[in-house]
Design a protein around this motif. Structure first.
Motif, short mmCIF file in Angstrom:
data_model
loop_
_atom_site.label_atom_id
_atom_site.label_comp_id
_atom_site.label_asym_id
_atom_site.label_seq_id
_atom_site.Cartn_x
_atom_site.Cartn_y
_atom_site.Cartn_z
N PHE A 438 0.64 -1.09 0.07
CA PHE A 438 -0.10 0.01 -0.03
C PHE A 438 0.97 1.06 0.10
CE2 PHE A 438 -1.50 -3.16 2.87
CZ PHE A 438 -2.61 -3.92 2.07
N SER A 439 2.18 0.95 0.79
CA SER A 439 2.97 2.34 0.77
C SER A 439 3.44 2.69 -0.48
CB SER A 439 4.03 2.00 1.68
OG SER A 439 3.56 1.81 2.93
N MET A 528 -10.40 0.09 -6.68
CA MET A 528 -9.16 0.40 -6.31
C MET A 528 -8.47 1.72 -7.10
SD MET A 528 -6.83 -0.19 -3.71
CE MET A 528 -7.16 -1.87 -3.27
N ARG A 529 -8.75 1.53 -8.44
CA ARG A 529 -8.27 2.65 -9.48
C ARG A 529 -9.02 3.93 -8.99
NH1 ARG A 529 -5.51 1.22 -13.50
NH2 ARG A 529 -6.32 -0.82 -13.39
N GLU A 530 -10.20 3.88 -8.72
CA GLU A 530 -10.84 5.24 -8.43
C GLU A 530 -10.38 5.66 -6.90
OE1 GLU A 530 -14.96 3.99 -8.11
OE2 GLU A 530 -15.17 4.03 -10.40
N ILE A 531 -10.24 4.94 -5.98
CA ILE A 531 -9.85 5.16 -4.56
C ILE A 531 -8.43 6.01 -4.80
CG2 ILE A 531 -8.81 4.51 -2.33
CD1 ILE A 531 -11.13 2.48 -2.47
N ILE A 532 -7.42 5.29 -5.51
CA ILE A 532 -6.05 5.76 -5.91
C ILE A 532 -6.16 7.16 -6.56
CG2 ILE A 532 -3.86 5.42 -7.03
CD1 ILE A 532 -4.26 2.42 -6.41
N SER A 533 -6.84 7.19 -7.39
CA SER A 533 -6.96 8.35 -8.39
C SER A 533 -7.56 9.62 -7.55
CB SER A 533 -7.88 8.17 -9.65
OG SER A 533 -7.33 7.12 -10.39
N ALA A 534 -8.40 9.29 -6.46
CA ALA A 534 -9.03 10.28 -5.71
C ALA A 534 -8.04 10.76 -4.52
CB ALA A 534 -10.21 9.75 -5.00
N GLY A 535 -6.85 10.32 -4.54
CA GLY A 535 -5.97 10.74 -3.47
C GLY A 535 -6.09 10.20 -2.19
N ALA A 536 -6.76 8.87 -1.99
CA ALA A 536 -6.96 8.55 -0.87
C ALA A 536 -5.83 8.15 -0.15
CB ALA A 536 -7.78 7.24 -0.86
N ILE A 538 -3.44 5.92 2.93
CA ILE A 538 -2.99 4.40 2.80
C ILE A 538 -4.05 3.66 3.65
CG2 ILE A 538 -1.71 4.50 4.96
CD1 ILE A 538 0.36 2.72 3.75
N GLU A 539 -4.66 4.13 4.51
CA GLU A 539 -5.80 3.27 5.40
C GLU A 539 -7.11 3.03 4.60
OE1 GLU A 539 -5.36 1.67 8.22
OE2 GLU A 539 -3.46 2.39 8.33
N ALA A 540 -7.30 3.92 3.62
CA ALA A 540 -8.39 3.71 2.70
C ALA A 540 -8.07 2.55 1.47
CB ALA A 540 -8.73 4.79 1.95
N ILE A 541 -6.94 2.57 1.13
CA ILE A 541 -6.37 1.68 0.35
C ILE A 541 -6.22 0.13 0.74
CG2 ILE A 541 -4.52 0.83 -1.11
CD1 ILE A 541 -3.64 3.94 -1.49
N HIS A 545 -8.24 -3.11 0.06
CA HIS A 545 -7.58 -4.51 -0.02
C HIS A 545 -8.33 -5.50 0.71
CE1 HIS A 545 -4.37 -7.16 -1.03
NE2 HIS A 545 -4.34 -7.42 0.37
N MET A 546 -8.62 -5.43 1.95
CA MET A 546 -9.51 -6.11 2.83
C MET A 546 -10.81 -6.51 2.20
SD MET A 546 -8.61 -4.81 6.63
CE MET A 546 -9.42 -6.08 7.40
N LYS A 547 -11.48 -5.81 1.76
CA LYS A 547 -12.72 -5.98 1.01
C LYS A 547 -12.65 -6.90 -0.31
CE LYS A 547 -15.08 -1.67 2.18
NZ LYS A 547 -15.56 -0.32 1.67
N GLN A 548 -11.49 -6.70 -0.96
CA GLN A 548 -11.38 -7.71 -2.06
C GLN A 548 -10.69 -9.13 -1.66
OE1 GLN A 548 -7.93 -5.55 -3.85
NE2 GLN A 548 -9.52 -4.32 -5.01
#
Length: 578
Positions: A438-439, A528-536, A538-541, A545-548
């Motif tokens: 995630f980092s 995941m792509r939407e979360i990363i693109s929104a600048g979320a 590390i905890e959100a990422i 990942h846990m939901k996946q």
């Protein structure tokens, strides 16, 4: 056998007092609890064995600690015998049958005195008999019966031989002032070309290859030189040549690596290609000036000891399927993360071996190129090369590449070029130094890459570690403490046993032999792509990942521990537990 000779700390004011029992010493020092001592005494009485041997059998103490306390109790020096060096000529002074009968092992001779490791160094009859047989004054040192039984067969084998130049183990045998040590260059070269030095260096390299060492450290000390091998990620001392041989050893290595033997003030880098027992070996040599002389570190690159096959790296089937899915995409960025020495380059090379073909133009940028790969164009950068990572990548993009492998994304410029290449129809593979998968996203953002570009380019991140596997020869089962299980938030059966290595000759008393990988794979799907693109953050990422139903490094470590392949302590050491 690398030998460290130590003396117990003596309390001269208490010589006339009755020595404190061993068990009481261990309890007072906090090594044993009172309950553990009582259990050991019960077992010791039932079996009729010595208390120390019982403590070792129960796994309550290690050999080094036991020897140290026995040495204090008996007021004698002790010897820590490890694989490395014993003078083979001196060993033969005491016939094998006598050595077994007297439970003794001749170690080395200094100024007419013979150092002998003995189970009972206070037995004057045994000391007198050894002196009569050898004709030498004996200096007895304490060791354990189990150590003697383990070492004796090896030391009397026909192939047990080390050049006599390595026989002197006593640090006081050579007294040199390192700050005033001067030697003429011509004399140094003649010393390096002499057969004893050549034999010593050859023996060092052959031993490293046989023990599957990844690195050789040749370190100057004030009184002696230390040669250490890194095996399965751990350094251990294997040789201790005399201090006055150090300049010649370094010079010999420099000659082999085509370095300047007259230059001692600046670091140098070189390579050696040689054949060891029919195997092609590459050695990467790095020198570093220190206050006692030059230190040399040699990276051992043994193609026969490395596999570039993803199916054989220990990746679990589900994660392996995810990784292969990323690699078969036509474009995008795949990252491998982890600390230095975690096997990232091996994973990248394995990925290239999987996807290479005559229909694909695959180019790598590496600092340095570690292994030559067929059907792949490899570009070295760094060192004395005028080309940098970003410069090499810009040139590669004009070479019609399909796949680009970048050894490491170190700076913002390299990150920008790698992302741009991934966005313009190329599959880009690279590494980052981060603690988890995630980092990697936040690390790229810290380098100045816009979140929407990361989200658009990133296919996935593979985080990995290398864990030492428990030695199958000395594997033992035990019940971990509740505190240990709590640290892992363990939800399984707490009444089950786990495994650990007790330490034996086959694993050089480390309790581990061989390594395998721990893997954590972050797959970038649409959510995941939407979360990363929104600048979320590390905890959100991590939550996504846990939901996946993704697994973490520590989860994979616990799986291997439950399968009896690794110890819980090793998992805690390698996979951070939050």
């Amino acid at each position: 056998m690398s030998i460290v000779l130590e003396s117990a700390t003596r309390n001269h004011t208490a010589v006339a007092e009755t020595p404190m029992p061993l068990g009481e010493r261990l309890v007072r020092a906090g090594v044993l609890t009172r309950d553990e001592l009582e259990a050991a005494l019960t077992e010791h009485t039932a079996k009729g064995a010595r208390l120390g041997e019982t403590l070792l059998e129960l796994g309550l103490i290690d050999e080094g600690t036991l020897l140290r306390f026995l040495s204090q109790q008996r007021d004698v020096p002790y010897a820590l015998l490890r694989d490395g060096m014993v003078d083979p000529a001196v060993v033969q002074l005491l016939p094998k049958a006598k050595a077994e009968a007297l439970q003794s092992l001749a170690l080395f001779k200094v100024r007419g005195k013979l150092s002998v490791a003995m189970v009972d160094p206070h037995n004057l009859q045994h000391v007198d008999e050894i002196e009569r047989i050898t004709g030498l004054q004996v200096n007895p040192v304490l060791t354990l019966r189990s150590v003697i039984e383990r070492m004796l067969p090896r030391c009397y084998e026909n192939d047990f031989a080390v050049d006599a130049v390595t026989a002197d183990m006593d640090p006081d045998a050579v007294n040199l002032e390192a700050d005033h040590f001067n030697i003429d260059i011509a004399d140094l070269q003649s010393l390096a070309n002499g057969s004893p030095i050549i034999n010593l260096v050859n023996y060092m390299i052959v031993s490293a290859v046989r023990q599957k060492a990844s690195d050789i450290h040749v370190e100057p000390g004030q009184r002696c030189t230390s040669v250490r091998f890194r095996v399965d990620g751990l350094l251990r001392e294997t040789l201790r040549p005399r201090r006055d041989f150090h300049p010649a050893i370094i010079s010999r290595l420099k000659v082999m690596a085509k370095l300047d033997i007259a230059e001692h003030r600046i670091p140098q880098d070189g390579r050696i290609h040689l054949t060891v027992e029919g195997r092609e070996i590459d050695l990467r040599v790095s020198t570093l000036p220190t206050n006692h002389g030059e230190k040399v570190v040699i990276r051992v690159l043994d193609r026969q000891n490395v596999t570039f096959n993803l199916d054989q790296l220990g990746v679990p089937p589900k994660l392996l399927s995810d990784v292969k899915g990323m690699l078969h995409r036509p474009h995008g960025l795949v990252l491998v993360t982890g600390p230095t020495g975690s096997g990232k380059t091996t994973t990248l090379y394995s990925a290239l071996e999987l996807i290479k073909s005559v229909e694909r133009n695959i180019v790598t940028v590496e600092d340095p190129v570690e292994y030559d790969l067929d059907q792949i164009v490899q570009v070295p950068v760094g060192g004395n090369k005028p080309m940098s990572f970003p410069g090499a990548m810009r040139a590669i993009l004009r070479q019609d590449p399909d796949v680009i492998m970048v050894g490491e994304i170190r700076d913002a410029e390299t990150a920008a070029v790698a992302i741009q290449a991934a966005l313009t129809g190329h599959l880009v593979l690279s590494t980052l130094h981060t603690n988890d998968s995630f980092s990697a996203v936040t690390r790229l953002r810290d380098m100045g890459v816009e979140p929407f570009k990361i989200g658009a380019a990133l296919l996935g991140v593979i985080a990995q570690r290398l864990v030492r596997m428990v030695c199958p020869t000395c594997k033992e089962t035990y019940f971990p403490s509740p505190e240990m299980l709590d640290s892992f938030q363990y939800q399984g059966d707490r009444r089950r046993t786990f495994v650990r290595g007790e330490g034996c000759r086959n694993c050089y008393d480390t309790g581990s032999r061989g390594r395998t990988g721990l893997y954590e794979v972050l797959c970038v799907d649409r959510e995941m792509r939407e979360i990363i693109s929104a600048g979320a953050d590390i905890e959100a990422i991590r939550s996504q990942h846990m939901k996946q139903s993704g697994t973490f490094l520590v989860d994979e470590g616990m799986r291997l521990a439950e399968e009896g392949k690794v110890s819980l302590e090793e998992v805690a050491r390698v996979a951070f537990v939050d």
